[in-house]
Design an enzyme around this catalytic site. Structure first.
Site, PDB file in Angstrom:
ATOM      1  N   HIS A  99      34.865  80.787  77.721  1.00 38.86           N
ATOM      2  CA  HIS A  99      35.184  79.765  76.707  1.00 38.86           C
ATOM      3  C   HIS A  99      34.422  80.024  75.395  1.00 38.86           C
ATOM      4  O   HIS A  99      33.689  79.158  74.909  1.00 38.86           O
ATOM      5  CB  HIS A  99      34.883  78.355  77.245  1.00 38.86           C
ATOM      6  CG  HIS A  99      35.674  77.280  76.549  1.00 38.86           C
ATOM      7  ND1 HIS A  99      36.167  76.170  77.193  1.00 38.86           N
ATOM      8  CD2 HIS A  99      36.063  77.146  75.253  1.00 38.86           C
ATOM      9  CE1 HIS A  99      36.805  75.402  76.339  1.00 38.86           C
ATOM     10  NE2 HIS A  99      36.758  75.981  75.147  1.00 38.86           N
ATOM     11  N   GLU A 119      35.634  74.880  84.831  1.00 40.28           N
ATOM     12  CA  GLU A 119      34.600  75.629  84.099  1.00 40.28           C
ATOM     13  C   GLU A 119      33.234  75.084  84.471  1.00 40.28           C
ATOM     14  O   GLU A 119      33.105  73.871  84.673  1.00 40.28           O
ATOM     15  CB  GLU A 119      34.832  75.495  82.589  1.00 40.28           C
ATOM     16  CG  GLU A 119      36.140  76.141  82.149  1.00 40.28           C
ATOM     17  CD  GLU A 119      36.376  76.090  80.632  1.00 40.28           C
ATOM     18  OE1 GLU A 119      35.440  75.727  79.896  1.00 40.28           O
ATOM     19  OE2 GLU A 119      37.482  76.417  80.207  1.00 40.28           O
TER      20      GLU A 119
HETATM   21  P1  NAD Z   1      46.683  71.889  66.587  1.00 41.34           P
HETATM   22  O1  NAD Z   1      46.688  70.434  66.925  1.00 41.34           O
HETATM   23  O2  NAD Z   1      46.496  72.288  65.157  1.00 41.34           O
HETATM   24  O3  NAD Z   1      48.038  72.554  67.116  1.00 41.34           O
HETATM   25  C1  NAD Z   1      48.575  72.310  68.390  1.00 41.34           C
HETATM   26  C2  NAD Z   1      50.077  72.485  68.284  1.00 41.34           C
HETATM   27  O4  NAD Z   1      50.637  72.408  69.606  1.00 41.34           O
HETATM   28  C3  NAD Z   1      50.777  71.390  67.444  1.00 41.34           C
HETATM   29  O5  NAD Z   1      51.578  71.987  66.446  1.00 41.34           O
HETATM   30  C4  NAD Z   1      51.616  70.641  68.483  1.00 41.34           C
HETATM   31  O6  NAD Z   1      52.819  70.115  67.949  1.00 41.34           O
HETATM   32  C5  NAD Z   1      51.885  71.728  69.489  1.00 41.34           C
HETATM   33  N1  NAD Z   1      52.321  71.243  70.802  1.00 41.34           N
HETATM   34  C6  NAD Z   1      51.953  70.118  71.446  1.00 41.34           C
HETATM   35  N2  NAD Z   1      52.590  70.047  72.639  1.00 41.34           N
HETATM   36  C7  NAD Z   1      53.388  71.140  72.727  1.00 41.34           C
HETATM   37  C8  NAD Z   1      54.304  71.626  73.704  1.00 41.34           C
HETATM   38  N3  NAD Z   1      54.531  70.970  74.848  1.00 41.34           N
HETATM   39  N4  NAD Z   1      54.938  72.785  73.445  1.00 41.34           N
HETATM   40  C9  NAD Z   1      54.743  73.457  72.294  1.00 41.34           C
HETATM   41  N5  NAD Z   1      53.888  73.034  71.324  1.00 41.34           N
HETATM   42  C10 NAD Z   1      53.223  71.901  71.544  1.00 41.34           C
HETATM   43  O7  NAD Z   1      45.553  72.522  67.521  1.00 41.34           O
HETATM   44  P2  NAD Z   1      44.756  73.896  67.305  1.00 41.34           P
HETATM   45  O8  NAD Z   1      43.567  73.627  66.453  1.00 41.34           O
HETATM   46  O9  NAD Z   1      45.702  74.950  66.884  1.00 41.34           O
HETATM   47  O10 NAD Z   1      44.230  74.124  68.779  1.00 41.34           O
HETATM   48  C11 NAD Z   1      45.109  74.548  69.808  1.00 41.34           C
HETATM   49  C12 NAD Z   1      44.398  74.546  71.159  1.00 41.34           C
HETATM   50  O11 NAD Z   1      43.251  75.407  71.135  1.00 41.34           O
HETATM   51  C13 NAD Z   1      43.864  73.178  71.607  1.00 41.34           C
HETATM   52  O12 NAD Z   1      44.101  73.041  73.007  1.00 41.34           O
HETATM   53  C14 NAD Z   1      42.376  73.282  71.416  1.00 41.34           C
HETATM   54  O13 NAD Z   1      41.669  72.436  72.273  1.00 41.34           O
HETATM   55  C15 NAD Z   1      42.168  74.754  71.764  1.00 41.34           C
HETATM   56  N6  NAD Z   1      40.918  75.338  71.254  1.00 41.34           N
HETATM   57  C16 NAD Z   1      40.230  76.190  72.077  1.00 41.34           C
HETATM   58  C17 NAD Z   1      39.055  76.782  71.618  1.00 41.34           C
HETATM   59  C18 NAD Z   1      38.311  77.740  72.499  1.00 41.34           C
HETATM   60  O14 NAD Z   1      37.098  77.756  72.420  1.00 41.34           O
HETATM   61  N7  NAD Z   1      38.965  78.546  73.292  1.00 41.34           N
HETATM   62  C19 NAD Z   1      38.576  76.493  70.329  1.00 41.34           C
HETATM   63  C20 NAD Z   1      39.320  75.648  69.517  1.00 41.34           C
HETATM   64  C21 NAD Z   1      40.501  75.076  69.980  1.00 41.34           C
END
Ligand code: NAD
Length: 310
Positions: free
Chosen positions: A282, A264
């Site tokens: 993003h 990015e």
């Molecule tokens: P979270 O920590 O609440 O949930 C993540 C989940 O993924 C957890 O339940 C965890 O057990 C699970 N997990 C971990 N490894 C795994 C695997 N190999 N297979 C299946 N499940 C697995 O996080 P969240 O707040 O729900 O965020 C999720 C993602 O979104 C993160 O990568 C975060 O960085 C990203 N995010 C992106 C933006 C964006 O601007 N696009 C904004 C916020 C968050």
């Protein structure tokens, strides 16, 4: 109780954060355009450092942060902070995990609607002088199978929203899935391969870890339905973009929507050559509500850490 610590805010954040900190006696320096060289120079003077996405807190910076107690990220993922270096330096790293969940989940819904009806393509073609009514026969989301990979904050919010559209929800996580949520949305739990084989839409919500890097590779894409769509709003490295390009180009997948990329800014990404793809810069957490909530949560958490409550 008032505090006297100094805070360096390195990226553009909602003003509510500065207000909460100042109201609690902290002195706040707001430097939304600070360069990495300037962070390196200034960091020794601050007990608390706040970033959003732009500023990367490196091991070199942390080495110089002799007074630092807390590094806070006004957002979810912590991949722009060298957490190992922070841990070694005894610095607490916090984030605002809850801030973005609705914003990202709504973006995913928008992607699904747009891909199902090809609105982005229709708009593109119409602007270029083509009336593609016949060609753009779409599908409906109702009754389709949505596979959610990672049922944390965002995955669960998406499940609840999609259930309201009468989609069938399949879920996979490496930890036990919240039972109340499962009941509420009638979740079908599955292993990853079964989820991929059964879903019309696959939405990814896992953190970027060694175990999730290229979790979606050519092999995984090969077991998905030819009409299925991959949506990634998590982190770029979770999907192998070369494999995705080949699968889409070769007609082995129906479409994709990506908000996050291996590199990015993703300007010039070759996925943009393909019609059945939506790419956004993003913007998952880029809503006024999410930014304000994240700033609020970050401010409150910093105060709680200083109070020794969390
Ligand atoms: P979270 O920590 O609440 O949930 C993540 C989940 O993924 C957890 O339940 C965890 O057990 C699970 N997990 C971990 N490894 C795994 C695997 N190999 N297979 C299946 N499940 C697995 O996080 P969240 O707040 O729900 O965020 C999720 C993602 O979104 C993160 O990568 C975060 O960085 C990203 N995010 C992106 C933006 C964006 O601007 N696009 C904004 C916020 C968050």
């Amino acid at each position: 109780m008032g505090f006297s610590e100094s805070v360096l805010i390195c990226d553009e954040v909602d003003p509510i954060l500065g207000k909460i900190l100042k109201d609690n006696g902290l002195s706040v320096t707001y430097e939304p355009a600070i360069t990495p060289e300037q962070v390196l120079e200034k960091i020794p003077d601050y007990e608390i450092v706040v970033v959003r996405s732009r500023t990367k807190i490196t091991a070199d910076m942390i080495k110089r942060a002799s007074k630092c107690k807390v590094i806070a990220r006004v957002g979810v993922g912590l991949d722009n902070i060298d957490q190992d270096a922070a841990k070694a330096g005894g610095i607490r790293v916090i984030n605002a995990a809850e801030g973005a969940m609705n914003a990202v989940a709504e973006l995913v819904l928008g992607f699904m609607f747009s891909l199902a009806r090809q609105t982005a393509r229709g708009d593109r073609e119409l602007r270029a002088g083509k009336w593609m009514k016949k060609e753009l026969k779409g599908t409906e989301l109702k009754g389709k199978y949505l596979g959610i990979v990672g049922l944390g904050n965002i995955g669960k919010r998406l499940g609840r929203l999609a259930r309201a559209l009468n989609m069938n929800i399949i879920g996979y996580d490496v930890v036990p899935i919240d039972e109340e949520f499962s009941k509420e949305v009638g979740l079908m739990k599955a292993d990853l391969d079964t989820l991929l084989q059964s879903s019309d839409y696959v939405s990814i919500h896992v953190p970027l870890l060694d175990s999730t890097r290229h979790l979606f590779d050519a092999k995984k894409m090969a077991i998905m339905k030819k009409t299925a769509v991959i949506i990634n709003t998590s982190r770029g490295g979770v999907v192998d973009e070369d494999a995705l390009y080949d699968a889409l180009k070769g007609g082995r997948l129906g479409g994709a929507a990506l908000d996050v990329f291996e590199k990015e800014p993703a300007v010039g990404n070759r996925l943009a050559e393909l019609d059945n793809v939506i790419l956004t810069p993003h913007i998952g957490a880029q809503t006024r509500e999410a930014q304000s909530l994240a700033a609020n949560v970050t401010g409150e958490k910093i105060i709680q850490v200083l109070r020794g409550v969390i």
